[in-house]
Motif scaffolding. Structure first.
Motif, PDB file in Angstrom:
ATOM      1  N   SER A   1      11.185  18.441  -5.538  1.00  0.00           N
ATOM      2  CA  SER A   1      11.469  17.610  -4.068  1.00  0.00           C
ATOM      3  C   SER A   1      10.633  16.516  -3.722  1.00  0.00           C
ATOM      4  CB  SER A   1      11.423  18.731  -3.066  1.00  0.00           C
ATOM      5  OG  SER A   1      12.214  19.739  -3.263  1.00  0.00           O
ATOM      6  N   LEU A   2       9.134  16.491  -4.131  1.00  0.00           N
ATOM      7  CA  LEU A   2       8.440  15.630  -3.938  1.00  0.00           C
ATOM      8  C   LEU A   2       8.701  14.380  -4.568  1.00  0.00           C
ATOM      9  CD1 LEU A   2       4.557  15.849  -3.233  1.00  0.00           C
ATOM     10  CD2 LEU A   2       5.121  14.397  -5.132  1.00  0.00           C
ATOM     11  N   LEU A   3       9.027  14.418  -5.925  1.00  0.00           N
ATOM     12  CA  LEU A   3       9.421  13.433  -6.807  1.00  0.00           C
ATOM     13  C   LEU A   3      10.665  12.554  -5.970  1.00  0.00           C
ATOM     14  CD1 LEU A   3       8.880  14.668 -10.552  1.00  0.00           C
ATOM     15  CD2 LEU A   3       7.293  12.870  -9.035  1.00  0.00           C
ATOM     16  N   LYS A   4      11.552  13.565  -5.598  1.00  0.00           N
ATOM     17  CA  LYS A   4      13.057  13.067  -5.123  1.00  0.00           C
ATOM     18  C   LYS A   4      12.721  12.152  -3.885  1.00  0.00           C
ATOM     19  CE  LYS A   4      17.236  14.488  -3.045  1.00  0.00           C
ATOM     20  NZ  LYS A   4      18.056  15.564  -2.434  1.00  0.00           N
ATOM     21  N   VAL A   5      11.836  12.671  -2.872  1.00  0.00           N
ATOM     22  CA  VAL A   5      11.591  12.025  -1.701  1.00  0.00           C
ATOM     23  C   VAL A   5      10.794  10.790  -2.110  1.00  0.00           C
ATOM     24  CG1 VAL A   5       9.525  13.175  -0.974  1.00  0.00           C
ATOM     25  CG2 VAL A   5      10.991  12.194   0.873  1.00  0.00           C
TER      26      VAL A   5
ATOM     27  N   LYS B   1      10.718   4.893  -2.240  1.00  0.00           N
ATOM     28  CA  LYS B   1      10.261   3.678  -2.868  1.00  0.00           C
ATOM     29  C   LYS B   1      11.748   2.672  -3.132  1.00  0.00           C
ATOM     30  CE  LYS B   1       8.425   3.865  -6.811  1.00  0.00           C
ATOM     31  NZ  LYS B   1       8.203   4.227  -8.233  1.00  0.00           N
ATOM     32  N   HIS B   2      12.812   3.213  -3.287  1.00  0.00           N
ATOM     33  CA  HIS B   2      14.112   2.876  -3.429  1.00  0.00           C
ATOM     34  C   HIS B   2      14.324   1.883  -2.075  1.00  0.00           C
ATOM     35  CE1 HIS B   2      18.264   1.522  -4.586  1.00  0.00           C
ATOM     36  NE2 HIS B   2      18.557   2.034  -3.385  1.00  0.00           N
ATOM     37  N   GLN B   3      14.246   2.591  -0.934  1.00  0.00           N
ATOM     38  CA  GLN B   3      14.152   1.995   0.476  1.00  0.00           C
ATOM     39  C   GLN B   3      13.413   0.979   0.511  1.00  0.00           C
ATOM     40  OE1 GLN B   3      13.912   5.350   2.946  1.00  0.00           O
ATOM     41  NE2 GLN B   3      16.126   5.914   3.050  1.00  0.00           N
ATOM     42  N   LEU B   4      12.285   0.981   0.379  1.00  0.00           N
ATOM     43  CA  LEU B   4      11.347  -0.012   0.329  1.00  0.00           C
ATOM     44  C   LEU B   4      11.523  -1.504  -0.544  1.00  0.00           C
ATOM     45  CD1 LEU B   4       8.061   2.018   0.126  1.00  0.00           C
ATOM     46  CD2 LEU B   4       8.901   0.514   2.137  1.00  0.00           C
ATOM     47  N   VAL B   5      12.032  -1.356  -1.879  1.00  0.00           N
ATOM     48  CA  VAL B   5      12.328  -2.145  -2.771  1.00  0.00           C
ATOM     49  C   VAL B   5      13.638  -2.794  -2.358  1.00  0.00           C
ATOM     50  CG1 VAL B   5      12.798  -2.683  -5.098  1.00  0.00           C
ATOM     51  CG2 VAL B   5      11.012  -1.231  -4.538  1.00  0.00           C
ATOM     52  N   SER B   6      14.585  -2.090  -1.943  1.00  0.00           N
ATOM     53  CA  SER B   6      15.925  -2.733  -1.387  1.00  0.00           C
ATOM     54  C   SER B   6      15.820  -3.367  -0.085  1.00  0.00           C
ATOM     55  CB  SER B   6      16.888  -1.606  -1.357  1.00  0.00           C
ATOM     56  OG  SER B   6      16.719  -0.579  -0.323  1.00  0.00           O
ATOM     57  N   GLY B   7      14.843  -3.323   0.666  1.00  0.00           N
ATOM     58  CA  GLY B   7      14.596  -3.950   2.103  1.00  0.00           C
ATOM     59  C   GLY B   7      15.081  -3.070   2.988  1.00  0.00           C
ATOM     60  N   SER B   8      15.657  -1.915   2.782  1.00  0.00           N
ATOM     61  CA  SER B   8      16.078  -0.997   3.842  1.00  0.00           C
ATOM     62  C   SER B   8      14.892  -0.783   4.997  1.00  0.00           C
ATOM     63  CB  SER B   8      16.486   0.291   3.445  1.00  0.00           C
ATOM     64  OG  SER B   8      17.752   0.091   2.497  1.00  0.00           O
ATOM     65  N   LEU B   9      13.893  -0.818   4.639  1.00  0.00           N
ATOM     66  CA  LEU B   9      12.588  -0.411   5.504  1.00  0.00           C
ATOM     67  C   LEU B   9      12.000  -1.453   5.943  1.00  0.00           C
ATOM     68  CD1 LEU B   9      11.531   2.973   4.168  1.00  0.00           C
ATOM     69  CD2 LEU B   9      12.954   2.786   5.823  1.00  0.00           C
TER      70      LEU B   9
ATOM     71  N   SER C   1       0.970  -1.273   0.048  1.00  0.00           N
ATOM     72  CA  SER C   1       0.057   0.036   0.032  1.00  0.00           C
ATOM     73  C   SER C   1       1.057   1.241  -0.054  1.00  0.00           C
ATOM     74  CB  SER C   1      -0.971  -0.008   1.063  1.00  0.00           C
ATOM     75  OG  SER C   1      -0.295  -0.162   2.370  1.00  0.00           O
ATOM     76  N   LEU C   2       2.058   0.998   0.596  1.00  0.00           N
ATOM     77  CA  LEU C   2       2.879   2.374   0.666  1.00  0.00           C
ATOM     78  C   LEU C   2       3.517   2.718  -0.528  1.00  0.00           C
ATOM     79  CD1 LEU C   2       4.070   4.462   2.536  1.00  0.00           C
ATOM     80  CD2 LEU C   2       5.817   2.670   3.298  1.00  0.00           C
ATOM     81  N   LEU C   3       4.020   1.396  -1.438  1.00  0.00           N
ATOM     82  CA  LEU C   3       4.331   1.590  -2.730  1.00  0.00           C
ATOM     83  C   LEU C   3       3.499   2.236  -3.710  1.00  0.00           C
ATOM     84  CD1 LEU C   3       6.545  -1.676  -3.074  1.00  0.00           C
ATOM     85  CD2 LEU C   3       7.467   0.728  -3.278  1.00  0.00           C
ATOM     86  N   SER C   4       2.306   1.656  -3.556  1.00  0.00           N
ATOM     87  CA  SER C   4       1.072   2.259  -4.401  1.00  0.00           C
ATOM     88  C   SER C   4       0.884   3.754  -4.129  1.00  0.00           C
ATOM     89  CB  SER C   4      -0.037   1.262  -3.963  1.00  0.00           C
ATOM     90  OG  SER C   4      -1.281   1.861  -4.864  1.00  0.00           O
ATOM     91  N   CYS C   5       0.858   4.130  -2.880  1.00  0.00           N
ATOM     92  CA  CYS C   5       0.618   5.603  -2.732  1.00  0.00           C
ATOM     93  C   CYS C   5       1.872   6.285  -3.114  1.00  0.00           C
ATOM     94  CB  CYS C   5       0.649   5.706  -1.177  1.00  0.00           C
ATOM     95  SG  CYS C   5       0.838   7.331  -0.449  1.00  0.00           S
ATOM     96  N   LEU C   6       3.073   6.053  -3.145  1.00  0.00           N
ATOM     97  CA  LEU C   6       4.117   6.729  -3.808  1.00  0.00           C
ATOM     98  C   LEU C   6       4.053   6.598  -5.116  1.00  0.00           C
ATOM     99  CD1 LEU C   6       7.024   5.310  -1.301  1.00  0.00           C
ATOM    100  CD2 LEU C   6       6.036   7.560  -1.235  1.00  0.00           C
ATOM    101  N   GLU C   7       3.675   5.687  -5.738  1.00  0.00           N
ATOM    102  CA  GLU C   7       3.528   5.670  -7.337  1.00  0.00           C
ATOM    103  C   GLU C   7       2.530   6.523  -7.672  1.00  0.00           C
ATOM    104  OE1 GLU C   7       3.057   1.429  -8.418  1.00  0.00           O
ATOM    105  OE2 GLU C   7       5.075   1.164  -7.866  1.00  0.00           O
TER     106      GLU C   7
END
Length: 120
Positions: free
Chosen positions: A98-102, A107-115, A71-77
């Motif tokens: 700035s919005l696109l950057k954050v 998204k990168h942190q979620l996909v990489s597993g950092s979060l 749901s978080l990834l969907s929201c960010l997309e």
């Protein structure tokens, strides 16, 4: 008759609390202080304000949509695809970049597993 009450999963709130904390750390109220009124004439201060505002908006939306990683990834997309103006920003292009950057960073942190620790 036994009544079963579902227990709220503490782990499902961890992600939401994480993003609430990040948004609170930005402290947008500082921009309303009288001592900063003159600084708003400086372009660099306006850029900082718009960037903080974008980060705050994304963190707030993430906190509301952090029930699961999907749901978080969907929201960010959705945020990356939507184009709306924030009436509180000085320059919509700065705010949008700035919005696109954050959103991309999260998204990168979620996909990489950092979060992943937020969803366990």
């Amino acid at each position: 008759m036994a009544t079963f009450i579902p227990r709220t999963n503490r782990h499902s709130m961890k992600a939401s609390e994480y993003f609430i904390k990040l948004s609170a750390e930005l402290d947008l109220e500082k921009y309303k202080l009288q001592k900063y009124k003159e600084l708003f004439m400086l372009a660099s201060f306006q850029l900082m304000h718009d960037a903080d505002l974008a980060y705050y908006d994304i963190y707030t939306k993430c906190s509301k949509n952090a029930s699961s990683k999907d749901s978080l990834l969907s929201c960010l997309e959705q945020e990356e695809q939507l184009s709306y103006k924030n009436p509180d920003c000085f320059d919509n292009n700065t705010y949008r970049q700035s919005l696109l950057k954050v959103a991309s960073e999260i998204k990168h942190q979620l996909v990489s597993g950092s979060l992943d620790f937020l969803f366990m």
